[in-house]
Scaffold this motif. Structure first.
Motif, PDB file in Angstrom:
ATOM      1  N   TRP A 267      -7.989  14.805  -2.554  1.00  0.00           N
ATOM      2  CA  TRP A 267      -7.020  14.070  -1.747  1.00  0.00           C
ATOM      3  C   TRP A 267      -6.208  15.035  -0.897  1.00  0.00           C
ATOM      4  O   TRP A 267      -6.226  16.248  -1.112  1.00  0.00           O
TER       5      TRP A 267
ATOM      6  N   GLU B  95      -2.215  15.504   0.649  1.00  0.00           N
ATOM      7  CA  GLU B  95      -0.851  15.048   0.327  1.00  0.00           C
ATOM      8  C   GLU B  95       0.175  15.658   1.289  1.00  0.00           C
ATOM      9  O   GLU B  95       0.129  16.859   1.572  1.00  0.00           O
TER      10      GLU B  95
ATOM     11  N   ARG C  64      -6.466   6.666   4.336  1.00  0.00           N
ATOM     12  CA  ARG C  64      -5.038   6.880   4.108  1.00  0.00           C
ATOM     13  C   ARG C  64      -4.494   5.659   3.380  1.00  0.00           C
ATOM     14  O   ARG C  64      -4.452   4.553   3.916  1.00  0.00           O
TER      15      ARG C  64
ATOM     16  N   HIS D 199      -1.455   5.607   1.759  1.00  0.00           N
ATOM     17  CA  HIS D 199      -0.007   5.700   1.638  1.00  0.00           C
ATOM     18  C   HIS D 199       0.452   6.635   2.759  1.00  0.00           C
ATOM     19  O   HIS D 199      -0.328   7.449   3.256  1.00  0.00           O
TER      20      HIS D 199
ATOM     21  N   SER E 237       1.965   9.171   2.581  1.00  0.00           N
ATOM     22  CA  SER E 237       1.908  10.571   2.141  1.00  0.00           C
ATOM     23  C   SER E 237       0.572  10.965   1.513  1.00  0.00           C
ATOM     24  O   SER E 237       0.440  12.092   1.031  1.00  0.00           O
ATOM     25  N   TYR E 238      -0.416  10.071   1.517  1.00  0.00           N
ATOM     26  CA  TYR E 238      -1.667  10.399   0.838  1.00  0.00           C
ATOM     27  C   TYR E 238      -2.901   9.891   1.587  1.00  0.00           C
ATOM     28  O   TYR E 238      -2.940   8.751   2.045  1.00  0.00           O
TER      29      TYR E 238
ATOM     30  N   VAL F 193      -7.079   9.824   0.609  1.00  0.00           N
ATOM     31  CA  VAL F 193      -7.950  10.076  -0.538  1.00  0.00           C
ATOM     32  C   VAL F 193      -9.421  10.076  -0.132  1.00  0.00           C
ATOM     33  O   VAL F 193      -9.821   9.435   0.838  1.00  0.00           O
TER      34      VAL F 193
ATOM     35  N   HIS G 114      -1.443   2.001  -7.821  1.00  0.00           N
ATOM     36  CA  HIS G 114      -1.956   3.345  -7.617  1.00  0.00           C
ATOM     37  C   HIS G 114      -3.473   3.387  -7.776  1.00  0.00           C
ATOM     38  O   HIS G 114      -4.078   2.451  -8.296  1.00  0.00           O
TER      39      HIS G 114
ATOM     40  N   ILE H 153      -2.247   8.309  -7.963  1.00  0.00           N
ATOM     41  CA  ILE H 153      -1.778   8.478  -6.586  1.00  0.00           C
ATOM     42  C   ILE H 153      -1.263   7.133  -6.084  1.00  0.00           C
ATOM     43  O   ILE H 153      -1.960   6.120  -6.195  1.00  0.00           O
TER      44      ILE H 153
END
Length: 232
Positions: free
Chosen positions: A151, A153, A188, A190, A192-193, A195, A207, A215
């Protein structure tokens, strides 16, 4: 990516039990179930099979006999009620050995081994020419194979690129880095993430889980990821 999976067992109850677990697993696709080794062998000869849940004791042709007759062997998870076969099973380079009755927790452990082995073999095959990106981390340019990324971040003005080997800190925005990744494998989930969809082991409304790490999943991404993973 889902592993094309078949079940070979003369017990209809065992086939139904394993088939149900396969259908529920995010990384497996049930391609067929067979009550005897001969039908299974004919299917394997004409179709791509990545993984077999294979009973050992069956009438006429045993699970071992089936494997002896295959030129190219898929990954094998043996299923039997007798632990005495365990040593011989691993002579066939089995991924794992499950004793009946099968427990879901133990099933998941076996599948995780098979999925990891599948990706490891693919990474080795692609090691010199597989899809990759060039990142700049710690003042060095590094070639990173996308298949090894778990992932990405957000980390302040930087991003963390988490792979199975190490974590790289890169000066970039999430949006810019996302554009460098193959869209068919990365999502994407999120702000901030991002994967790697190949690495997702399970998920719920809050998650997803990759390699045991949880995540966060944005609520507005839930339906999208369900749709994508069901057809992945």
């Amino acid at each position: 990516m889902k592993l094309n999976t078949i079940v070979v067992d003369d017990s209809s109850i065992q086939r139904m039990t394993i088939a149900k677990l396969i259908k529920e697993h995010i990384h497996l696709k049930l391609s067929g179930d067979f009550s005897n080794a001969l039908d299974a062998k004919n299917y394997i000869s004409n179709h791509l099979v990545d993984l077999i849940f294979l009973d050992i004791e069956m009438p006429h042709i045993t699970g071992f006999d089936l494997l002896d007759g295959l030129k190219v062997k898929p990954q094998i998870i043996f299923v039997t009620s007798k632990a005495d076969y365990a040593v011989k099973a691993f002579d066939y380079a089995a991924v794992d050995f499950l004793q009946k009755p099968i427990k879901k927790e133990r099933f998941l452990i076996s599948v995780k081994k098979a999925v990891e082995m599948y990706h490891l073999k693919r990474d080795v095959t692609n090691d010199d020419h597989g899809p990759h990106i060039i990142i700049k981390s710690n003042l060095k340019k590094i070639k990173v194979f996308t298949s090894k990324i778990k992932w990405v971040e957000a980390f302040g003005d930087y991003i963390k690129v988490v792979t199975y080997d190490e974590t790289h800190l890169v000066l970039s925005t999430m949006k810019a880095f996302e554009s460098e990744l193959p869209k068919e494998h990365f999502l994407r989930i999120h702000k901030s993430y991002i994967v790697n969809l190949d690495k997702v082991e399970r998920f719920n409304s809050k998650h997803i889980e990759i390699d045991g790490e949880k995540i966060p999943l944005s609520r507005n991404k839930k339906e999208e990821i369900v749709t994508i993973l069901e057809n992945y």
